[in-house]
Design a protein around this motif. Structure first.
Motif, PDB file in Angstrom:
ATOM      1  N   SER A 801       0.827  -1.210   0.000  1.00  0.00           N
ATOM      2  CA  SER A 801       0.000   0.000   0.000  1.00  0.00           C
ATOM      3  C   SER A 801       0.858   1.257   0.000  1.00  0.00           C
ATOM      4  O   SER A 801       0.426   2.307  -0.463  1.00  0.00           O
ATOM      5  CB  SER A 801      -0.938   0.004   1.206  1.00  0.00           C
ATOM      6  OG  SER A 801      -0.191  -0.023   2.414  1.00  0.00           O
ATOM      7  N   ASN A 991      -4.969  -0.641  -3.684  1.00  0.00           N
ATOM      8  CA  ASN A 991      -4.602  -0.518  -2.278  1.00  0.00           C
ATOM      9  C   ASN A 991      -3.389   0.402  -2.151  1.00  0.00           C
ATOM     10  O   ASN A 991      -2.279  -0.034  -1.920  1.00  0.00           O
ATOM     11  CB  ASN A 991      -4.296  -1.902  -1.700  1.00  0.00           C
ATOM     12  CG  ASN A 991      -3.921  -1.833  -0.229  1.00  0.00           C
ATOM     13  OD1 ASN A 991      -4.412  -0.963   0.491  1.00  0.00           O
ATOM     14  ND2 ASN A 991      -3.047  -2.733   0.208  1.00  0.00           N
ATOM     15  N   ALA A 993      -1.608   4.146  -0.579  1.00  0.00           N
ATOM     16  CA  ALA A 993      -1.728   5.100   0.526  1.00  0.00           C
ATOM     17  C   ALA A 993      -0.839   6.319   0.367  1.00  0.00           C
ATOM     18  O   ALA A 993      -1.095   7.346   0.996  1.00  0.00           O
ATOM     19  CB  ALA A 993      -1.401   4.399   1.846  1.00  0.00           C
ATOM     20  N   TYR A1009      -4.655  12.272  -2.432  1.00  0.00           N
ATOM     21  CA  TYR A1009      -4.002  10.977  -2.336  1.00  0.00           C
ATOM     22  C   TYR A1009      -4.831   9.956  -3.087  1.00  0.00           C
ATOM     23  O   TYR A1009      -6.048   9.906  -2.954  1.00  0.00           O
ATOM     24  CB  TYR A1009      -3.831  10.550  -0.876  1.00  0.00           C
ATOM     25  CG  TYR A1009      -2.603  11.154  -0.241  1.00  0.00           C
ATOM     26  CD1 TYR A1009      -1.353  10.583  -0.429  1.00  0.00           C
ATOM     27  CD2 TYR A1009      -2.698  12.306   0.544  1.00  0.00           C
ATOM     28  CE1 TYR A1009      -0.217  11.138   0.135  1.00  0.00           C
ATOM     29  CE2 TYR A1009      -1.572  12.867   1.117  1.00  0.00           C
ATOM     30  CZ  TYR A1009      -0.332  12.278   0.898  1.00  0.00           C
ATOM     31  OH  TYR A1009       0.789  12.832   1.462  1.00  0.00           O
ATOM     32  N   THR A1011      -6.077   6.220  -3.927  1.00  0.00           N
ATOM     33  CA  THR A1011      -6.232   4.923  -3.255  1.00  0.00           C
ATOM     34  C   THR A1011      -6.238   3.768  -4.241  1.00  0.00           C
ATOM     35  O   THR A1011      -5.947   2.638  -3.869  1.00  0.00           O
ATOM     36  CB  THR A1011      -7.526   4.909  -2.430  1.00  0.00           C
ATOM     37  OG1 THR A1011      -8.646   5.169  -3.292  1.00  0.00           O
ATOM     38  CG2 THR A1011      -7.471   5.975  -1.335  1.00  0.00           C
ATOM     39  N   SER A1012      -6.595   4.044  -5.513  1.00  0.00           N
ATOM     40  CA  SER A1012      -6.557   2.971  -6.509  1.00  0.00           C
ATOM     41  C   SER A1012      -6.362   3.555  -7.896  1.00  0.00           C
ATOM     42  O   SER A1012      -6.721   4.707  -8.158  1.00  0.00           O
ATOM     43  CB  SER A1012      -7.852   2.141  -6.482  1.00  0.00           C
ATOM     44  OG  SER A1012      -8.949   2.913  -6.958  1.00  0.00           O
ATOM     45  N   CYS A1103      -9.666   8.717  -5.428  1.00  0.00           N
ATOM     46  CA  CYS A1103      -8.927   9.505  -4.443  1.00  0.00           C
ATOM     47  C   CYS A1103      -9.506   9.303  -3.047  1.00  0.00           C
ATOM     48  O   CYS A1103     -10.669   8.934  -2.881  1.00  0.00           O
ATOM     49  CB  CYS A1103      -8.958  10.985  -4.813  1.00  0.00           C
ATOM     50  SG  CYS A1103      -8.264  11.324  -6.453  1.00  0.00           S
ATOM     51  N   SER A1104      -8.689   9.573  -2.037  1.00  0.00           N
ATOM     52  CA  SER A1104      -9.113   9.400  -0.656  1.00  0.00           C
ATOM     53  C   SER A1104     -10.058  10.490  -0.205  1.00  0.00           C
ATOM     54  O   SER A1104     -10.778  10.327   0.768  1.00  0.00           O
ATOM     55  CB  SER A1104      -7.896   9.366   0.260  1.00  0.00           C
ATOM     56  OG  SER A1104      -7.173  10.591   0.157  1.00  0.00           O
TER      57      SER A1104
END
Length: 1520
Positions: A801, A991, A993, A1009, A1011-1012, A1103-1104
């Motif tokens: 991650s 996955n 981070a 950020y 995430t995928s 995105c996060s």
């Protein structure tokens, strides 16, 4: 200690005053440049422009260093009459020049006392600019009194007791004046004062007073006008018995007792005890009592043999300084007697063993006290009233006292001289016990307490390198001292000691004056009365500082004179009680000591080696530089540097000057000045604050003359005060001294003492990164601006991650020193250049002359736009060569940007040409008007990126559609900045981070950020054949597929024309066979991938966090990525190889960006005789044969330019070479006295030619001077129209050439990728015949040299003609070989380190050397032709001739065979057809004689001689 010597040795008597009148009038006719009056004797034309100086024009502009036309007064010492290297003694601002050369020329003996140091600055001569000071008598050296200089003052010491001595061959073959202390405390010694010598500058009447006749510091009307620059070459001497500062120079205001003082702080060893004595001293007893509260050692004899230093505060020019006033040896520490009998109860006497009534070292009439230990552990103090003998023992009568417990016989009784203090020391060998008048030092009579230290002494400096204070050069100015008087770092080193050998420089510390409980917030800091220097608490502790008390951390909220207010229990610690004297330490305030020493952060101890000290005073500001580094990049972008000494104070009128000390005798007659042990080799004093370049030049002269290799000249290319030419290959462009990078972990040190995380102080995001608390340069904001930060270590974690950030890098654009936080964008977004024009050639955008094509455009051809929407190539100022094409970019700076695809980048002259695809994604191609582009405003920017936004983004959405990410670099493995961590192509994961994506637009930036990552793909729901135009596709969300999209399916590309969406099934209408593909059948479940016109797939990022705004993709959003590093807080065991903490390195020079990457678009020249190197900014018009890479002195090439020949050498066929490069010249082409608004290619270019010197060989007398000339100086473009070239100075408005605005010349020194100037500086030189391959090329600008090694390789010689072209076979005649590149005279005369050169005669059956080669020039040789080789020759039997080649071999290269090298041997005898190698000698001989007889019979030879002739010839031919 007094000196005694005969007055006959006084220097004034040695030198005399009757030098001959100056008569060097021959220079007026012999000198082809300027005469003493600085008037040109002819016309001056500056090549490369139209500037012309006419006859009679007066030149007043001068350099501080001599040049071609510099003038030397006759009475100037001959050793100073050196052009191009030594200072100009006639410079109008050089007031005083004191040099050892005057002693050498006068024959002063080694060790002789000196009373006068003669000034050689501005010796008067006919035509001197100061006609008032330079009277006819002075000019003829016949002034009634005083010297023949414009300034009549001179350094003197009439008192023999205080005269320095002259010592020969002290430094690099030169002498120096030695100033010596007469005592160890520095209260007496030798010194020199400035004396007037005359009442007026005309020097008609003598004046023996101190001071100056005229004020040379320019402060007559206002103290703020005070300015001067002083250079000193010095070395100090101190051993362990020498104490107190050593005064070096004082420029004072005698009336107000202040001014400027330069001194050396005395090194101090870490003491074994620091405290106080009570009640002073008495000469009759030499006893002191150490105050017990400072915890002296209880051990008897502990300090025996040590030195006791006793301090007192004295005022030095209004600056309070703590000085040692007595330095004594401890003969006995703790006077102890032995109790002879038990004592108890009430007692009135005590019997001690031995002594017979006498206590050693204690006078009989002295009041003393005693202390004895009792059996209950307590101590009893006894007041002794008398001492008497008792049967060989000693009886002490005491005041009656009742003891709480008994004392047993054999116990120690300690004697004291102060009540309650029994740490008594007996002293001897006290240095400083008397004054110069023999009167007792008043300190012996005082009853006050004094600060003291007890130290060891040794022949070396300090045991184990433990210093309490370092030896440094410091200063005061007005009422202010450098670093509060603590340049030697007493504050940091006094508690624990410092050791420079291991770069340990201590830390500050304090003590609580009273205990505190856990709730108190006001801390009274121990006043440290033993502190030897007065430094206010506010200069040691600052608001927001963290302090550590045992295990607790507190944060400072306010600071007052003796206390601090704090917030308790910070950084996850707990407030606790703390007792009195608890030590407070700063939390991570490292290197406060070394930062006192300026930007170099190096201890520059004048005891260790000779130093060149520069003092610059201007108004309220004074600065002291040591060994150069004169404001290396003062005022440069992102540069905040300090010299070792920098003081702001109140200026005053300065009326005295003193050398060798900084003080005078006090009013009470006690000498308490700061005298020195110092050698001073040379002093130069200018009556103005010189520029940084001028200080470099004078300092460089001193460094060369005295061999001081530690001196640093500023050649840093970011600096606006650069002094010399810069060589890329030597690393000069990257200053490793002014800047200090470092390597550490992110957030290193941001934790409490227990290792707990303090995440609030650690920032790692898309804008900021927290560096190391310990390693970062904490006290200098913006110190790292312009440097590159590179992530160098840290692995990915176990589940993938978090990926490794190794290789990510960014340019630091800001630095908050307090937080150790840098502004640094690891996504590398925002790289930009400027648009210049579209199409293959510069368009016609005005009706005037075309800047590149020539001629007039004409009104009918003028176009409004410089870039059309249809243009598929554009020319720009800069492009990122580090990116691999294709890459993306946006054009313009508006609400609606155009995204383009850059297919290739090529270099064109000083610009970059891009082949592009217009209107990528949803953006539209645009026109760009000339009015926008010509001023290079933000609206004409081209911004580069690795991706762009493909779909609109709605506020609240977490999904981004972006173009496939491009690589940062083409060679990821070979390039340390481009490992796989930077390759985001095809990196698919659900996955993630630590992957940061940044979207940038001209109006906004957003970071998220990720995430995928996945491709934008969908599934075909039913099969289609090659003709089907309707596709049924599974599309979960509306608008995922849109009209005009391109999709790839099984190798075929289709374009969507219509979309009918439903959540179960979406129907697409498509056009088949796009992008050159063919329509084929596709099965159900086939994958459709969204692609762009470049066929690269589109990525979908989740995105996060959701976007807070709408983003319209058609307006042009660029996208960049970076893997973010991990802090020092991560648990290593969760990462591969247990390495998760990211490390970084700060690189001082960013080799990927201008100006470090290249000084212009570069070309690699591949000439056969050029060492295969990149030549920065090479000009294709220059023939580069024979010259190697010079880095920033960018290119050297041989040229044949006839229009320069008359101005350079007057020779019609002289070989010249040109040197050019953006950094070839110093940054200041202006010189003193010139017009500040002048053109730098006008009179300044001509005058700088005077101070340009180029030579070949070593720097000494063996160097060969070349005849050189400035061809061009930096030439740029107008600020308001880049198509107009100009050459005004960059600091002046250029109305004459640009109508309005400035002329922008030379490369940008900041972070902006602005354009370069349009013409590099260049110089043209004769290629001397003495040039050879192993010489060094030296380029001097105003005395500062840049030396190029391996700069020249002998080119391949070329033979163009032979005369005569033929000769008889027996040779012996002279032939002349003409051509070029035959090398220099040194090559042919055996002075070059090459193989022996030769002229070779080469044929099919012979190789012979020409005899008696005579070198005429690099294009002509004469030699004696050898005979045809005695071997079988394939000659023409009809013409009896054979063709050979005459080749020139220089020892490195040999000329080629061609039609010009052909030479014909004639009249070849027939016997040359006989074989004389493969057959027997007799067979050869018979063949030869037959052929010979046949030939000879046809000639008119006496038949009787035929046999003899043939026998002789054939014997030789057949080797018989």
């Amino acid at each position: 200690m007094f000196k005694t010597h005969c007055s006959a040795f006084i220097l004034a008597a040695l030198l005399g005053s009757s030098s001959a009148r100056w008569t060097d009038t021959s220079l007026l006719t012999a000198n082809t440049f300027h005469g003493p009056d600085l008037k040109w004797k002819g016309d001056v034309t500056v090549d490369g422009n139209t500037y012309i100086r006419k006859v009679g024009t007066s030149y007043v502009a001068k350099s501080v260093i001599t040049g071609k036309d510099s003038f030397f007064p006759s009475s100037l010492p001959n050793s100073l009459k050196k052009r191009f290297i030594y200072p100009d003694s006639t410079h109008p601002n050089l007031a005083f020049w004191f040099t050892p050369d005057v002693f050498d020329e006068a024959g002063v003996a080694d060790g002789q006392y000196v009373s006068v140091w003669k000034n050689v600055a501005n010796i008067c001569y006919y035509g001197h600019s100061d006609s008032t000071s330079c009277t006819p008598d002075k000019i003829m050296n016949k002034a009634p009194v005083g010297p023949n200089t414009a300034h009549v003052e001179t350094l003197k010491q009439p008192n023999p007791a205080y005269q320095p001595t002259f010592h020969r061959n002290v430094l690099h073959g030169h002498g120096a004046l030695r100033f010596a202390r007469s005592d160890r405390l520095g209260f007496q010694g030798s010194f020199m004062d400035m004396y007037k010598t005359c009442t007026t500058v005309e020097c008609t009447t003598a004046d023996t007073g101190l001071g100056f006749v005229t004020d040379w510091t320019n402060s007559q009307s206002s103290a703020l006008n005070t300015e001067f620059t002083i250079f000193l070459v010095l070395k100090t001497f101190q051993d362990s018995l020498d104490v107190n500062p050593m005064g070096l120079l004082n420029v004072g205001d005698e009336q107000n007792q202040n001014g400027f003082g330069l001194y050396k702080t005395d090194y101090k060893c870490l003491p074994e005890f620091r405290g106080k004595i009570l009640n002073g001293l008495s000469l009759s007893n030499n006893l002191v009592s150490l105050v017990s509260m400072y915890s002296p050692s209880p051990d008897i004899g502990k300090y025996n043999g040590r030195r006791l230093l006793i301090y007192d505060t004295q005022t030095q020019d209004s600056i309070p300084m703590k000085k040692v006033v007595l330095n004594c040896k401890i003969s006995s520490y703790r006077i102890a007697l032995i109790l002879n009998q038990d004592i108890s109860g009430t007692i009135t006497s005590v019997l001690v063993t031995g002594g017979n009534g006498v206590i050693a070292g204690i006078p009989q009439n002295l009041t003393i006290y005693a202390s004895v230990g009792l059996t209950d552990g307590s101590k009893a103090s006894l007041n002794v009233t008398s001492i008497a003998a008792s049967s060989g023992n000693t009886l002490l009568q005491i005041e009656s006292v009742t003891l709480p417990a008994s004392a047993t016989a054999g116990s120690n009784i300690f004697i004291g001289v102060s009540p309650g203090e029994f740490y008594t020391a007996a002293l001897e060998d006290c240095l400083g016990s008397t004054t110069t008048t023999g009167v007792a030092n008043p300190i012996f009579l005082s009853s006050a307490s004094y600060d003291v230290e007890i130290v060891r002494t040794s022949n070396s400096k300090c045991p184990q390198g433990k210093f309490e204070q370092f030896s440094t050069i410091s200063a005061y100015y007005g009422s202010s001292a450098d670093d509060q008087g603590d340049n030697g770092c007493f504050s940091e080193c006094s508690r624990f000691g410092c050791d420079a050998r291991f770069s340990y420089f201590g830390t500050l510390s304090w003590e609580l004056q009273s205990g505190i409980n856990s709730s108190e917030t006001s801390l009274t800091i121990q006043s440290n009365s033993y502190d030897l220097l007065t430094i206010s608490l506010q200069d040691q502790i600052f608001v927001d500082d963290y302090l550590q008390l045992e295990q607790e951390i507190v944060q400072v909220t306010s600071v007052s004179a003796g206390s601090v207010t704090v917030t308790r229990g910070q950084l996850q610690t707990t407030a606790a009680d703390h007792a009195i004297n608890t030590v407070l330490l700063p939390v991570s305030k490292p290197n406060t000591c070394v930062k006192k020493w300026g930007s170099q952060r190096v201890l520059q101890d004048p005891d260790r080696q000779w130093r060149i000290v520069t003092i610059r005073v201007q108004g309220n500001e004074s600065k002291v530089y040591i060994d150069g580094l004169h404001d290396g990049c003062s005022n440069a972008d992102g540069c905040s540097l300090q010299p070792p000494v920098s003081i702001l104070s109140t200026a005053s009128v300065l009326s005295s000057l003193r050398l060798g000390t900084i003080g005078v005798n006090s009013a009470d007659g006690i000498v308490r000045s700061s005298f020195s042990n110092v050698d001073i080799a040379e002093v130069l004093i200018y009556d103005k604050a010189l520029s940084m370049q001028e200080m470099d030049r004078v300092g460089y002269y001193l460094s060369v003359k005295f061999g001081i290799k530690s001196f640093r000249v500023n050649k840093f290319i970011r600096s606006p005060t650069r002094t010399g030419a810069v060589l890329f290959e030597h690393g000069e462009e990257c200053d490793q001294v002014l800047y200090n990078g470092h390597t550490s972990q992110f957030c290193d040190g941001f934790s409490d003492p227990n290792g707990l995380h303090v995440a609030s102080n650690c920032v790692i995001d898309g804008e900021y990164l927290t560096l190391s608390k310990y390693k970062a340069d904490a006290d200098t904001d913006n110190y790292y601006v312009g440097m590159r930060l590179v992530v160098t270590a840290g692995n990915r974690n176990s589940d993938g991650s978090i990926q490794s950030a190794v290789g990510e890098s960014c340019i630091i654009t800001g630095y908050d020193a307090k937080l150790r936080k840098v502004a640094c964008d690891l996504t590398d977004s925002g790289n930009y250049g400027y648009l210049l024009w579209g199409g293959a050639a510069f368009p016609c955008v005005n009706s005037g002359p075309h800047p590149t094509l020539g001629g007039q455009c004409g009104a009918q051809y003028v176009q409004t736009d410089a870039i059309l929407a249809s243009d598929t190539s554009v020319t720009v100022t800069w492009a990122p060569k580090k990116f691999q094409t294709p890459i993306y970019a946006t054009l313009g700076n508006s609400q609606a940007l155009e995204v383009i695809l850059i297919n290739s980048i090529s270099v064109s002259d000083i610009s970059y040409q891009l082949s592009i695809t217009r209107g990528m994604g949803p953006t539209l191609a645009q026109n760009f008007s000339w009015n926008v582009l010509k001023e290079m405003q933000s609206a004409s920017r081209i911004v580069y990126a690795r991706s762009f936004l493909v779909r609109n983004v709605s506020a609240g959405s977490q999904t981004l559609y972006v173009a496939t990410v491009m690589d940062k670099c083409p060679e990821r493995i070979a390039d340390p900045l481009c490992p796989l961590a930077n390759d985001h192509i095809g990196y698919l994961s659900a996955n993630l981070a630590n992957l940061l994506v940044k979207l940038s637009h001209s109006t906004s930036n957003s970071s998220f950020y990720v995430t995928s990552i996945k491709f934008a793909q969908w599934t075909l729901q039913q099969a289609v054949d090659s003709a089907t135009m309707e596709f049924k596709v599974s599309v979960p969300t509306q608008n995922e597929i849109q009209p005009n999209d391109y999709l790839q399916i099984d190798g075929e590309y289709v374009q969507v024309t219509a979309v009918s969406w439903s959540s179960q099934s979406t129907n697409l209408t498509v056009v088949r066979s796009q992008m050159g593909s063919s329509a084929t059948a596709h099965q159900a479940s086939s994958t459709l991938t969204l692609v762009l016109v470049d066929k690269r797939p589109v990525l979908v990022l989740t995105c996060s966090a959701a976007s807070t705004t709408d983003m319209d993709a058609s307006s042009g959003y660029l996208v960049d990525f970076a893997w973010m590093p991990q802090s020092s807080f991560v648990p290593n065991d969760k990462y591969l190889q247990n390495v998760g903490k990211s490390e970084y390195s700060i690189e001082i020079c960013d080799k990927y960006n201008a100006p470090f990457s290249q000084d212009a678009p570069f070309q690699v020249l591949q000439d056969e005789n050029l060492n295969r190197h990149s030549v920065r900014g090479a000009d294709s018009a220059i023939t580069t044969e024979g010259f190697t890479h010079l880095g920033y002195v960018s290119s050297v090439g041989v040229v044949q330019k006839q229009n320069y020949l008359s101005s350079i050498s007057g020779a019609a066929n002289t070989s010249l070479f040109e040197i050019k490069g953006w950094y070839l010249t110093p940054s200041d082409l202006d010189i003193t006295g010139g017009d500040s608004n002048s053109y730098i290619n006008g009179p300044k270019a001509e005058r700088n030619s005077n101070y340009l010197h180029v030579s070949l060989g070593s720097h000494g007398s063996d160097a060969v001077s070349l005849n050189c000339h400035i061809v061009s100086v930096p030439e740029g473009f107008c600020e308001k129209d880049y198509s107009i070239p100009c050459s005004c100075h960059m600091t002046a408005n250029c109305s004459s050439e640009c109508s309005t605005g400035y002329c922008l010349t030379g490369p940008s020194s900041g972070l902006d990728h602005s354009w370069y100037g349009v013409k590099k500086p260049s110089i043209l030189c004769d290629l001397t015949e003495d040039a050879h391959a192993h010489q060094t090329l030296n380029i001097y600008w105003h005395g500062v040299v840049t030396s190029l090694s391996n700069w020249y390789r002998t080119p391949t010689p070329v033979v163009t003609s032979l005369s005569p072209p033929m000769a008889p076979y027996y040779g012996g005649i002279s032939i002349t070989i003409r051509g070029m590149f035959f090398g220099g005279a040194a090559t042919w005369r055996g002075r070059a380190r090459t193989k022996s050169p030769s002229v070779m005669i080469i044929g099919k059956s012979m190789i012979r050397k020409c005899d008696n080669v005579e070198y005429i020039s690099s294009g002509q040789l004469v030699c004696t032709l050898p005979a045809l080789a005695l071997s079988k020759q394939m000659y023409d039997p009809v013409t009896r001739t054979i063709v050979v080649n005459v080749l020139v071999d220089t020892g490195e290269k040999r000329s080629h065979q061609d039609q010009h090298s052909k030479f014909i041997y004639t009249s070849i005898p027939a016997f040359f057809s006989c074989d004389n190698i493969m057959v027997a000698q007799n067979d050869c001989y018979n063949c030869c004689r037959r052929s010979c007889f046949t030939d000879v019979r046809t000639q008119t030879i006496d038949p009787a001689s035929i046999d003899a002739v043939c026998t002789s010839n054939c014997t030789a031919y057949c080797h018989m």
